[in-house]
Design an enzyme around this catalytic site. Structure first.
Site, PDB file in Angstrom:
ATOM      1  N   ASP A 490       0.892  -1.155   0.000  1.00 51.22           N
ATOM      2  CA  ASP A 490       0.000   0.000   0.000  1.00 51.22           C
ATOM      3  C   ASP A 490       0.937   1.214   0.000  1.00 51.22           C
ATOM      4  O   ASP A 490       2.096   1.098   0.405  1.00 51.22           O
ATOM      5  CB  ASP A 490      -0.855  -0.055   1.277  1.00 51.22           C
ATOM      6  CG  ASP A 490      -1.750   1.153   1.423  1.00 51.22           C
ATOM      7  OD1 ASP A 490      -2.269   1.601   0.382  1.00 51.22           O
ATOM      8  OD2 ASP A 490      -1.928   1.647   2.536  1.00 51.22           O
ATOM      9  N   ASP A 809      -1.761  -1.194   6.000  1.00 53.88           N
ATOM     10  CA  ASP A 809      -2.165  -0.937   7.382  1.00 53.88           C
ATOM     11  C   ASP A 809      -3.410  -1.752   7.693  1.00 53.88           C
ATOM     12  O   ASP A 809      -4.121  -2.204   6.802  1.00 53.88           O
ATOM     13  CB  ASP A 809      -2.365   0.562   7.645  1.00 53.88           C
ATOM     14  CG  ASP A 809      -3.420   1.169   6.748  1.00 53.88           C
ATOM     15  OD1 ASP A 809      -4.512   0.584   6.689  1.00 53.88           O
ATOM     16  OD2 ASP A 809      -3.165   2.208   6.117  1.00 53.88           O
ATOM     17  N   ASP A 813      -6.978  -2.178   4.464  1.00 61.24           N
ATOM     18  CA  ASP A 813      -6.462  -3.203   3.555  1.00 61.24           C
ATOM     19  C   ASP A 813      -6.834  -4.615   3.991  1.00 61.24           C
ATOM     20  O   ASP A 813      -6.227  -5.592   3.559  1.00 61.24           O
ATOM     21  CB  ASP A 813      -4.924  -3.108   3.471  1.00 61.24           C
ATOM     22  CG  ASP A 813      -4.469  -1.770   2.930  1.00 61.24           C
ATOM     23  OD1 ASP A 813      -5.185  -1.231   2.074  1.00 61.24           O
ATOM     24  OD2 ASP A 813      -3.429  -1.268   3.362  1.00 61.24           O
TER      25      ASP A 813
END
Length: 1178
Positions: A490, A809, A813
């Site tokens: 991410d 995190d 996600d």
């Protein structure tokens, strides 16, 4: 009706209906009754007593095995003790096949009961058929003709929730209690005896005890008792550790605090354990100061609250929860999407604001909430289930280990068959001794320490990770980390820092210049920045999104606890009336505010989302925001609109779509999002160690590409998939100088010369045209991706056979982290203090240098840094001078674990506590950086390499032992008891030292071999075994020349002779050479010279051989019952041993060079998947 139901759920795959047989008709009773009768009638009269007893022993062993198999194999137990039935009403039990990686099969009782179904008009009796599996209830659905998970009221429309006033009658309450039971975490506390019984019933343990029995029959008393003692010691420590883990988990329970609940038309006080789904509860911060933890998952109907969810997500940032008041009444609740309306069980409320206008007001001034789920179905319950049911013993490659043992047994059966045929040719041989020898040969190839060694390899990694602040709830995933070939990250908060910097505003007055001086900004622009956010005060501290905090700081405004934004200089204050929180699927948020007496709507969001909602689009709108996103800045579009005069209550009930339409543009807010200092180096190391890198982010494509370029994810020219003017799609370079028409078929060729990026809107097109499998595997950057799409990206990677790692995190996600083979949730906590880390590593280094615990006097500690309690327990065993290396290794492990305030022996994983684990993913790292990915992959590779080398060593040792036992037995040669014991101690010590080789700090470009069955392993085994065999045969033939001609009595007691002496020495030399040659050091683990305990053990073993071969200490050789070697033979034996070692070493190195670990051939898998899809379409 079918006998098997396909459930295809997340927990249960399928259910088979069974009926228990009456005990005389069980297949482990009546067939054996007939066989024993036949033995009595036919065998006893015809054979000698000894032979008849051998037959009876064979029958008894078979019967015991059948009984044991009913405990080991659920399928076998179902076959023996149950019969399959088709009619559900004649079934008494069901066999549950769980989903992949959800544990092993189980047989559970099937329950039938009559329940009262309460409808609005009448109440009727309904028959309910259900079973309970892993703390979840599954109910038979007549309409769908399958079992379904017990439903909870979690998918109703918002209107349904709002008009609910709780359980209206006592009958409804009792029906709900019947359906959902009490709100408790109940699981029986197992006793030490019960756990020990489970351990002792395990197949390997029974097999080990059987082997010990065989050794005893062959008069190996010392060796047998040594092995038995070690087994019981290991099993009891394992049981003790499991007991400790389960006791720890039992401490988590629903608080028995009193809650105000609306039942039967009035507010009543009941304990948290009595709450039921459908109850209306008053929740809030208790004014008495005591911290109340929420007892169930609840939907907020009125009011707002600030909650600490650290126990579930590990994330310490407080979360803002709002009521569903502003939502469209027809929308249905989705727990994944609407997390900001749900207060989860186990979390704590830091502050709350009641809604006084709600029709059902709580007398204690709390917020009104609706209970959605209770007990093990809450989010906390799910996390508990994960932790509870993954405490099973872990191994790496368990399926492959079974096949490998079968491969070894095949060789053993050949050797045993050879002995049996040859032995039966000699009528003078004792049949009893012959069968005993054949049993010993077959059992010798199955190493008793195998399961122990495999679980030590995984648990050593778990302990190492836990010491670095990385916790794992699913240990079977550690070997996966060694096989990972694609790492997904991410961006925001993972690769980039959370500390945003507000740069200024751009896009005003059709200019592309950035205005940093906030005093020269239009009033409305500043007001949007000051009030369109979700910041809150918790205990007089402003908390919330770092981006929003940066904006407030950048414009120099104050924000007060009563939701008012005020300029520090002169100007109008902005009072927030109502918020529409940020939603990832909408990509925007808005607030209704009052400035003086005017109502306004302020909106901010993604530039492309706001673009569609503006009345007037500035001419350079797209050009301006693209210019700044290309530089890697985070750009948000700001907008506002005036609202007519109205009452505050009316303003709060406005529809969101109405508020966020027909807006006036107020500029772009530009934020700089600094990349974490270690993101670049970590990702470069991953790239250099044969991993593909991918970025999956919700941010804009140009920003994502800029950051991806800086952290080495992309290195070639970039192309972004965008919608073209004609309605089609094109690949466009960031500076728009290169344009390539989109074609799914040409993506592979395009990926050779370019790095590709796609956005969320294009993703929808790929899903529609079924081109996902063609395109996604070749893309490097995914931008503007919704959480559900993140999940689909990972599923696609898995479909084409890639081993995936996802690092993000733990809040947005979750789906992707769960889908990945290795999901790592990063929590923004401080990494474990470096100082402490250094101390522990110094500690372990000093310990590994000595390789054994120093003798300590009764009151003294052998390690000053341990707490007093640990010292006292560690000092006891270290008094024992005669500790085996295995015991010492256990002591060492125990100390390591005690430093983590948990004691263990490396066979059981460290306890993962709630708060350390995140419900989001199997791995949770308490670091604000991506460095833990390196640690996890390092440990994964180390575990993989360690298990591979163990299999090779065990394989070679077992093949050599089988040969020695078979050929020597036919020549009448046996091993002495002391000889066998010394051999066992050496092997145990080597294995324990091998399994603690630490991984190297730098990841290598070479990849470990992911499987045992590959050309490298099989060729290595066969080549080395051929050399060992040649050495053994040459040495035994040489010794036979010096032997007197007299015949050795085959079944006599052990007498030392030259052939025995030579074969024992050679066998031990082969064992040591096997360890030295197959030790996998660089490029994954420490080399032999760096692994000091192993190096010392090797030198000691070599020294021991030189001493016994050269006959320096005659007393030692007499104790070992070794004959003196003829002069010429001593040098010959040592020279041959050296040549054998060099030959094996050269062969192993040649194979490692010829067969390096490769990247998985995923492109082939991708083409197969595409072909399968085309075939399906046609």
């Amino acid at each position: 009706m079918a006998a098997r139901f396909d459930v295809n759920g997340k927990v249960v795959q399928a259910v088979d209906l069974l009926r228990r047989r009456h005990w005389p008709w069980r297949l482990d009773v009546w067939p054996f009754a007939i066989i024993y009768a036949l033995w009595l009638l036919l065998v006893v009269p015809r054979l000698e007593f000894t032979d008849a007893m051998i037959v009876l022993a064979g029958l008894a062993v078979t019967h015991i095995l059948v009984l044991l198999f009913t405990a080991w194999s659920v399928d076998f137990r179902a076959f023996v003790q149950f019969s399959k039935v088709k009619d559900i009403h004649s079934a008494t039990a069901c066999k549950i096949t769980p989903a992949k990686f959800s544990g092993s099969k189980e047989i559970v009782p099937l329950h039938f009961r009559k329940t009262i179904g309460v409808s609005s008009s009448s109440s009727s009796e309904i028959e309910e058929i259900y079973f309970d599996f892993r703390k979840q209830r599954f109910i038979f659905s007549e309409s769908d003709c399958t079992f379904k998970k017990l439903t909870y009221p979690t998918k109703e429309s918002f209107a349904q929730y709002l008009k609910n006033s709780g359980h209206g009658t006592e009958a409804k309450v009792s029906a709900a209690v019947d359906k959902w039971s009490r709100n408790m975490f109940e699981y029986p506390q197992p006793t030490f005896q019960k756990l020990m019984k489970e351990q002792v019933m395990e197949p390997f343990f029974v097999f080990q005890v059987f082997c010990v029995g065989l050794w005893c029959l062959d008069e190996f008393w010392y060796y047998s008792l040594f092995t038995l003692f070690m087994l019981f010691l290991f099993e009891s420590t394992m049981a003790k550790n499991r007991l400790k883990t389960l006791t720890e988990l039992r401490r988590v329970r629903v608080d028995n605090q009193i809650w105000l609940v609306h039942r039967c038309g009035k507010w009543v006080k009941i304990p948290g354990t009595e709450l039921l789904p459908g109850d209306i509860v008053s929740v809030g911060r208790s004014y008495g100061g005591e911290d109340k933890s929420i007892p169930a998952d609840m939907l907020l109907l009125a009011g707002s609250a600030i909650v600490n969810e650290a126990i579930l997500t590990g994330e310490s940032t407080p979360q803002w929860k709002v009521s569903i008041a502003g939502r469209s009444p027809d929308d249905r609740l989705s727990i994944k999407r609407d997390k900001n309306h749900i207060i989860f069980g186990g979390t704590k409320i830091l502050q709350h604001t009641p809604d006084k206008s709600f029709n059902l007001r709580a007398p204690d001034g709390g917020c009104v909430a609706y209970v959605l789920r209770t007990g093990f179905e809450t989010s906390q319950g799910k996390l508990m289930r994960t932790i509870l049911f993954s405490t099973e013993r872990v191994t790496a490659n368990s399926k492959e280990s079974g096949l490998f043992i079968l491969f070894l047994v095949f060789f053993a059966i050949i050797a045993a068959g050879y002995v049996l045929v040859k032995g039966l040719e000699d009528p003078t041989r004792s049949r009893y001794k012959l069968f005993l020898s054949c049993s010993l040969i077959i059992t010798s190839v199955i190493p008793p320490e195998l399961p122990m060694e495999l679980s030590i390899a995984v648990n050593t990694s778990l302990i190492a990770l836990a010491r670095r602040g990385i916790f794992c709830t699913e240990p079977f995933r550690i070997p996966f980390a060694g096989k990972v070939d694609i790492c997904c990250f991410d961006k925001t908060g993972t690769l980039t820092s959370d500390d945003m910097e507000f740069q200024g505003v751009v896009g005003l007055h059709d200019s592309e210049d950035l205005v940093s001086d906030t005093t020269s900004l239009p009033e409305r622009t500043v007001q949007v920045l000051a009030s369109c956010h979700a910041l809150v005060f918790v205990e007089n501290k402003l908390v919330g999104d770092p981006l929003e905090r940066a904006a407030l700081k950048g414009i120099d405004w104050n924000y007060t606890a009563d939701e008012k934004a005020m300029p520090k200089m002169s100007g109008d204050a902005v009072q927030i009336i109502h918020r529409y929180h940020f939603a990832s699927h909408l990509k925007r948020m808005s607030v209704i505010v009052r400035v003086q007496d005017k109502f306004l709507a302020f909106v901010k969001g993604a530039p492309e989302t706001i673009q569609e909602r503006l009345i007037d689009l500035p001419p350079k709108y797209v050009e301006t925001y693209k210019k700044y996103t290309r530089q890697g800045s985070r750009v948000l579009a700001l907008a506002y609109k005036s609202l007519p005069d109205m009452a505050v209550s009316e303003a709060r009930s406005l529809e969101r779509d109405l508020v966020e339409a027909d807006l006036t543009f107020a500029g772009f807010a530009v934020f700089n999002c600094p990349i974490r200092h270690d993101s670049g180096p970590v990702l470069l190391e991953l790239k250099n160690s044969s991993h593909d890198l991918v970025m999956i982010t919700g941010d804009q494509a140009l920003t994502a590409c800029h950051v991806a370029n800086q952290v080495h994810i992309i290195s070639k020219p970039t192309l972004i998939l965008t919608r073209s003017g004609s309605g089609g799609f094109d690949w466009l370079s960031p500076d728009e100088s290169e344009r390539v028409p989109f074609s799914a078929k040409e993506v592979e060729d395009l990926a050779e010369s370019h790095d590709l990026c796609i956005g969320g809107d294009c993703f929808e097109m790929l899903q529609r045209t079924e081109a996902v499998i063609h395109v996604v595997p070749y893309v490097k950057v995914f931008a503007r991706v919704a959480p559900e799409q993140k999940e689909l990206i990972l599923t696609t990677f898995k479909t084409v056979g890639r081993m995936t790692l996802m690092c993000g995190d733990g809040t947005n996600d979750v789906g992707a982290l769960k889908q990945a083979h290795v999901g790592i949730a990063l929590l923004n906590a401080e990494p474990t203090a470096q100082k402490k880390d250094n101390e522990t590593s110094k500690d372990s280094k000093s310990e590994s240098k000595t390789g054994k615990s120093k003798k300590a006097k009764a009151g003294e500690s052998s390690q000053p840094s341990l707490p007093p309690t640990a010292n006292s327990s560690a000092a006891g065993p270290s008094n024992n001078c005669r500790m085996t290396p295995a015991d010492r290794q256990r002591e060492k492990l125990k100390k390591m674990l005690e430093e983590m305030n948990d004691e263990g022996d490396g066979r059981s994983a460290p306890i993962v506590k709630l708060g350390d684990a995140s419900m989001a993913s199997p791995f949770t790292a308490k670091h604000a950086s991506v460095a833990p990915t390196l640690d996890i992959i390092r440990q994964g590779r180390s575990t993989l390499v360690t298990t591979l080398q163990m299999f090779k060593i065990l394989g070679l040792n077992c093949l050599a032992t089988a040969y020695v036992l078979s050929v020597m037995y036919l020549d009448g040669v046996k091993l002495g008891d002391v000889q066998a014991t010394i051999s066992g101690i050496f092997t145990a010590a080597f294995f324990l030292f091998i399994s603690h080789a630490r991984p190297l700090q730098t990841l290598s470009a070479e990849r470990p071999h992911p499987n045992i069955f590959c050309a490298y392993v099989l060729l290595s085994l066969l080549g080395q075994f051929a050399m060992h065999l040649f050495f053994l045969m040459s040495a035994v033939n040489e010794a036979s020349k010096y032997m007197p001609e007299e015949c050795i009595e085959p079944d006599s007691e052990f007498h030392p002779n030259l052939v025995n002496t030579v074969s024992y020495m050679v066998n031990m030399m082969i064992q040591v050479a096997t360890f030295a040659v197959n030790y996998m050091g660089h490029p994954f683990n420490m080399s032999i010279s760096e692994n000091r305990p192993f190096k010392i053990a090797l030198y000691a073993a070599v020294g021991f051989f030189v001493v016994i071969t050269s006959d320096v200490f005659r007393e030692l050789n007499d104790y070992l019952k070794l004959e003196p070697l003829p002069e010429g033979m001593r040098g010959k034996l040592l020279l041959w041993a050296l040549l054998m070692y060099l030959g094996c070493y050269g062969w192993e190195r040649l194979l490692r060079w010829a067969f390096p670990g490769k990247m998985p051939a995923w492109k082939r898998r991708q083409k197969q998947a595409v072909a399968a899809l085309d075939k399906k379409r046609s």
